[in-house]
Scaffold this active site. Structure first.
Site, mmCIF file in Angstrom:
data_model
loop_
_atom_site.group_PDB
_atom_site.id
_atom_site.type_symbol
_atom_site.label_atom_id
_atom_site.label_comp_id
_atom_site.label_asym_id
_atom_site.label_seq_id
_atom_site.Cartn_x
_atom_site.Cartn_y
_atom_site.Cartn_z
ATOM 1 N N GLY A 195 -53.364 18.234 1.675
ATOM 2 C CA GLY A 195 -53.245 16.784 1.502
ATOM 3 C C GLY A 195 -53.259 16.410 0.033
ATOM 4 O O GLY A 195 -53.773 15.368 -0.367
ATOM 5 N N TYR A 239 -59.376 8.116 14.889
ATOM 6 C CA TYR A 239 -59.707 8.771 13.613
ATOM 7 C C TYR A 239 -61.189 9.142 13.560
ATOM 8 O O TYR A 239 -61.553 10.271 13.187
ATOM 9 C CB TYR A 239 -59.343 7.784 12.501
HETATM 10 N N1 SER Z 1 -60.307 4.757 4.174
HETATM 11 C C1 SER Z 1 -60.382 5.275 5.498
HETATM 12 C C2 SER Z 1 -59.670 4.414 6.458
HETATM 13 O O1 SER Z 1 -59.684 3.214 6.247
HETATM 14 C C3 SER Z 1 -61.820 5.393 5.913
HETATM 15 O O2 SER Z 1 -62.174 6.714 5.856
HETATM 16 O O3 SER Z 1 -59.144 4.879 7.410
#
Ligand code: SER
Length: 317
Positions: free
Chosen positions: A8, A142
């Site tokens: 990444g 996520y």
């Molecule tokens: N910055 C990330 C997101 O907003 C949080 O880990 O998905």
């Protein structure tokens, strides 16, 4: 000299982390990887190689051929994109993370660092000053993948002696590369729009407090944890933070530098995600175990961001 491989690498954090590691450990000792054509910043001081994290054979041969000691696995689908395509989040974050941890186990690498996130917490987590060790139960795709990575990594440490380390990054604000589809992205977009158009429509509502951090602190905590003495680590996954603010507070701070700046609010699907995350974090475990302290608060970050971005975009304010 320790040799690193970063996945990444052209992401928001990877881009600046690769540069910082190359400065410290030497350009040729930090292999940047990814699937896209890299930006120039990643190829000028060191190697960039094409790597598909869903291909375990390619991961193994790349690690062996390049004599890698430490992997930093930053490739990940973030919260906004993950909610639109949970299957992609599963494959990239869970299968990709599994492949990396397996490679680290089989090849007996020195260390594997895989970031986690404030998204690993959920609606049943205490929202204010959220402790390091607390109920998690995230409700975004996520967040679920990040809890898996933390627990699978910690299991590999206990069961196989893999030196796994993880940071629960808050929203990261930076001027070099844009974030890739998260819920905290508004806090970066706002600076571009403030300079270009003197106005910004926030996709998070007033009063939505989230933990945040400026990139120099993000780089600092990442390298500090990688270099921390393993014998001092009682934990493997750490809360880290530098500040907490709501959209109207960052807007007010920007207004101190750009008085014409105007903010409006049109919350979208990311509002519901943000409401399940902590408003602020307790990162005292990171301070106790490896000495974490941030350098930038909201005022210092805003001033520096505007200076850097105005130079980069060639827009005076
Ligand atoms: N910055 C990330 C997101 O907003 C949080 O880990 O998905």
């Amino acid at each position: 000299m320790t040799r690193f491989l970063v996945t990444g690498s052209y992401g928001q954090i990877g881009t600046e982390l690769v540069g910082a590691l190359r400065k410290k450990y030497g350009g040729k000792n930090v292999i940047a990887t990814g699937r896209k054509k890299p930006p120039e910043i990643l190829t000028k001081d060191g190697p960039y190689l094409h790597l598909d994290i869903l291909d375990p054979n390619q991961i193994h041969s790349m690690l062996v051929n390049n004599d890698i000691d430490i992997i930093i696995h930053n490739a990940s689908v973030l919260s906004g994109v993950g909610e639109k395509n949970p299957q992609l989040a599963y494959r990239t974050n869970v299968e990709g993370g599994y492949n990396i941890l397996e490679a680290a186990r089989v090849l007996k690498l020195d260390q594997v660092m895989i970031p986690s996130s404030i998204a690993a917490f959920g609606p049943s987590t205490p929202r204010e000053n959220t402790p390091n060790d607390v109920i998690m139960r995230p409700t975004s795709a996520y967040g679920v993948t990040k809890v898996f990575i933390e627990l699978w990594g910690e299991y590999y440490t206990k069961r196989f002696g893999v030196d796994f380390r993880s940071l629960r990054y808050p929203g990261i604000i930076s001027s070099e590369a844009l974030p890739g589809g998260g819920t905290t992205d508004y806090a970066v977009e706002i600076f571009y729009e403030a300079l270009k158009n003197k106005k910004y429509t926030s996709f998070l509502d007033k009063g939505t407090y989230l933990p945040m951090m400026y990139m120099p602190d993000c780089i600092k905590c990442t390298i500090d944890l990688i270099e921390a003495d393993e014998s001092k680590l009682k934990h493997r996954s750490f809360n880290i933070t530098a500040m907490s603010f709501a959209p109207e507070e960052i807007a007010a701070e920007i207004k101190k530098h750009i008085p014409e700046f105007e903010m409006s609010y049109e919350p979208d699907f990311r509002q519901a995600i943000a409401e399940t995350w902590p408003a602020s974090l307790d990162d005292s475990v990171a301070t106790e175990e490896w000495g974490w302290t941030p350098d930038y608060d909201l005022a210092a970050m805003t001033k520096d961001m505007l200076e850097k971005l105005s130079k980069k975009l060639g827009i005076k304010y």
